[in-house]
Write an enzyme that holds these catalytic residues in place. Structure first.
Site, short mmCIF file in Angstrom:
data_model
loop_
_atom_site.label_atom_id
_atom_site.label_comp_id
_atom_site.label_asym_id
_atom_site.label_seq_id
_atom_site.Cartn_x
_atom_site.Cartn_y
_atom_site.Cartn_z
N GLU A 113 -23.89 -2.18 8.81
CA GLU A 113 -23.12 -2.45 10.02
C GLU A 113 -23.54 -3.77 10.67
OE1 GLU A 113 -20.60 -0.75 11.02
OE2 GLU A 113 -20.78 1.18 10.01
N ASP A 254 -16.08 2.40 -0.79
CA ASP A 254 -14.91 1.54 -0.63
C ASP A 254 -15.19 0.05 -0.63
OD1 ASP A 254 -16.27 1.85 1.78
OD2 ASP A 254 -14.61 2.74 2.86
N GLU A 347 -9.11 12.14 9.02
CA GLU A 347 -10.21 11.66 8.19
C GLU A 347 -10.12 12.22 6.77
OE1 GLU A 347 -11.58 9.15 9.23
OE2 GLU A 347 -13.16 9.47 10.70
N GLU A 368 -7.20 0.91 8.43
CA GLU A 368 -6.98 0.69 7.00
C GLU A 368 -5.51 0.67 6.58
OE1 GLU A 368 -11.20 1.81 7.36
OE2 GLU A 368 -9.34 2.51 8.26
N THR A 471 -15.20 -7.15 5.66
CA THR A 471 -14.75 -5.77 5.76
C THR A 471 -14.64 -5.27 7.20
OG1 THR A 471 -15.02 -3.59 4.72
CG2 THR A 471 -16.99 -4.62 5.67
#
EC number: 3.2.1.-
Length: 573
Positions: A113, A254, A347, A368, A471
């Site tokens: 993160e 991902d 989710e 997304e 990302t």
């Protein structure tokens, strides 16, 4: 085999009121200008509340600081301000960050993160500073306060990579390094999501350590794949043994796939693209069913979870980046039906049952599916993609908007809210929505305009387009990677000329052999290796000169301009 999908017809239309510029079924496409203004208003409703309350809890109109003395959301939202055209606020926030950010704090931070949000956000803001009217220092973009901050933050992460495998720990203390007893188990995405930020940082600063550790981590994952070509979900970074062996394209994996594609485009690296294409074959062979992607056992390929995760909705955008538009649209339409069913993406979604999974019914306003819509709209111009953008705006405003921002939807079945607003709502969700409805934004530049910048290394072209999103949706100008270093080929040509010069001098000398043998400079030899062997090895590693780019994005020229989103889903139960 086909899976039944239960979609109550007209549910979304019944839930959401229609607005001017938002025609219903059978009407014209949504009006982009109308929705640009709606999206901009959404951003400022959330951003203004954040400025008053720090890390935002929108239901109680207060905040909590989750990252110590530096503000995650302020860094995360900075480039969104410029994309929305707010130059003055961008400049103000840059000054605030310079005066207040301190990374020497006793905080345990996620390596993943911190990289994508802090390092990525600062790098993006640094490269956009001149466009935003910030007075940059001499030598920019090869120097600058935001670049130095990004480098400082990245150096705080380097101790995490000091493992026997070169794969990083998941958490590091910003003051003390890796804590004793820190778990060695890290998710795949937490290992393979560094090459974009770290290669950019190495190129701008001239320090290769960042790109080096990112490449080693990528390669260790590649070498750890199963015999059928799949990777698992979590791995022990000390032993290299897989701990969680579920394989899929979603949570925990991902952005590893994303960064192989994005790193290949950014660095013109054929090897990274070849690695992704090999993975793509295995993913199609073992996880794809009727344009859905399931979770399977990484060694056997047997289905372990027949679910769709909301984080997987980045995949159509990734498919578009490699030119696979037909498959991308089919998968996107599957995911869009889920959105229509609930007014958001839960989710977890059980594909055979066509409904949510227990304790995974929430929607934290993730970007997304919107991101994939933006990519695909750039590729196809299909108005269905604008309709998804319209539905997202209507859903989020109808369900999630409260007095102090936009609250996470705790349960899409009854629209209960959670007292939380994630920073990615400002960094990604709003940004992708705005870019979907703003075809003339500078991010979409096709090279028709650019800035010429003089650096210590010569003239450099910036702002011509081709932006690569990390990302966390922070755009990186790929041209900047060539601004702060002389081409290696030129350096090697000079070295070869110098060696030839010394060789001629040696041939002309008829005496003082001993003196001459130690006179000319030679690269230091490694243990058990002669200098000449090192030179030969170095020559072998030099890339062959090419007059054309190593990679070209197939089918759609826009595909070199944007990049992909992926995030790690943390089980909070």
């Amino acid at each position: 085999m086909p899976f039944p999908l239960l979609v109550p017809l007209g549910l979304l239309c019944a839930l959401l009121p229609l607005h001017h510029g938002a025609p219903g079924p059978g009407g014209t496409a949504p009006d982009p200008a109308h929705y640009r203004e709606r999206v901009k208003a959404m951003f400022y409703h959330a951003y203004d509340s954040y400025l008053e309350n720090a890390e935002l809890r929108p239901l109680t109109c207060d905040g909590h600081d989750t990252w110590g003395s530096f503000s995650l959301t302020l860094i995360d939202a900075l480039d969104t301000l410029l994309i929305l055209g707010n130059v003055s606020e961008f400049q103000r926030v840059v000054e605030v960050l310079q005066d207040n950010v301190d990374f020497d704090i006793d905080v345990n931070a996620s390596v993943f993160e911190t990289n994508i949000r802090v390092v990525g956000g600062l790098l993006s803001a640094h490269l956009l500073s001149k466009k935003a009217g910030v007075e940059v220092e001499a030598g920019w973009p090869c120097s600058g306060p935001l670049l130095r901050m990004a480098e400082e933050a990245a150096r705080k992460l380097l101790p995490a990579f000091q493992t026997p495998t070169g794969m990083p720990y998941g958490t590091v203390n910003l003051l003390h390094g890796v804590n004793p007893g820190e778990t060695p188990v890290t998710c795949t995405a937490g290992i393979g999501t560094f090459i974009v930020e770290f290669a950019t940082l190495s190129s701008l600063t001239g320090d290769p350590v960042f790109e080096d550790v990112a490449r080693v981590a990528l390669m260790r994952l590649w070498e750890s794949r199963s015999d059928i070509g799949l990777v698992g979900n979590h791995i022990d970074v000390l032993t290299g043994k897989w701990v969680a062996q579920d394989s899929g394209i979603g949570a925990g994996v991902d952005s590893y796939f994303e960064y192989l594609v994005k790193g290949a485009i950014l660095l013109q690296d054929k090897k990274l693209m070849a690695m992704f294409l090999e993975y793509n074959k295995a993913i199609r062979n073992y996880t794809r069913f009727d344009d859905w992607y399931l979770w399977v056992q990484m060694y056997k390929g047997t289905v372990s979870m027949p679910v769709f995760q909301s984080l997987e909705a980045y995949w159509p955008g990734l498919q578009s980046l490699i030119g696979d538009i037909d498959n991308a649209m089919r998968t996107f339409l599957n995911y869009y039906t889920v959105w229509k069913q609930f007014g958001g993406l839960p989710e977890f979604y059980n594909i055979p049952q066509g409904y949510t999974v227990e304790k995974r019914e929430g929607y934290p306003l993730r970007p997304e599916l919107i991101e994939s819509a933006m990519y695909l709209y750039r590729a196809t111009g299909d108005p269905t993609l604008l309709e998804l953008g319209r539905d997202a705006v209507e859903s989020i405003e109808k369900i999630s908007k409260v007095e102090c921002g936009f609250a996470t939807i705790k349960d899409l079945r009854d629209h209960k809210l959670d007292n939380r607003m994630e920073s990615f709502f400002l960094a990604e969700t709003v940004k992708y929505l705005y870019l979907l409805f703003d075809p003339t934004n500078f991010i979409h530049n096709n090279g028709s305009t650019f800035d010429a910048v003089i650096t210590p290394y010569g003239e450099c072209i910036l702002g011509a387009g081709g932006y690569i999103f990390n990302t966390e949706a922070h755009p990186i100008d790929p041209a900047a990677l060539h601004c702060c270093q002389r081409l290696k080929e030129e350096q090697w040509e000079v070295e070869d000329l110098m060696r030839e010069f010394y060789s001629l001098k040696r041939n002309r000398s008829r005496f003082q052999k001993k003196t001459m043998s130690s006179g000319p400079w030679q690269p230091p030899a490694g243990p058990g290796t002669s200098s000449s062997e090192n030179q030969d090895e170095a020559r072998e590693k030099r890339p062959t000169k090419q007059k054309i780019p190593l990679l070209s994005c197939p089918s759609q020229p826009f595909t070199s301009k944007l990049a992909l989103l992926g995030q790690v889903f943390l089980d909070s139960s």
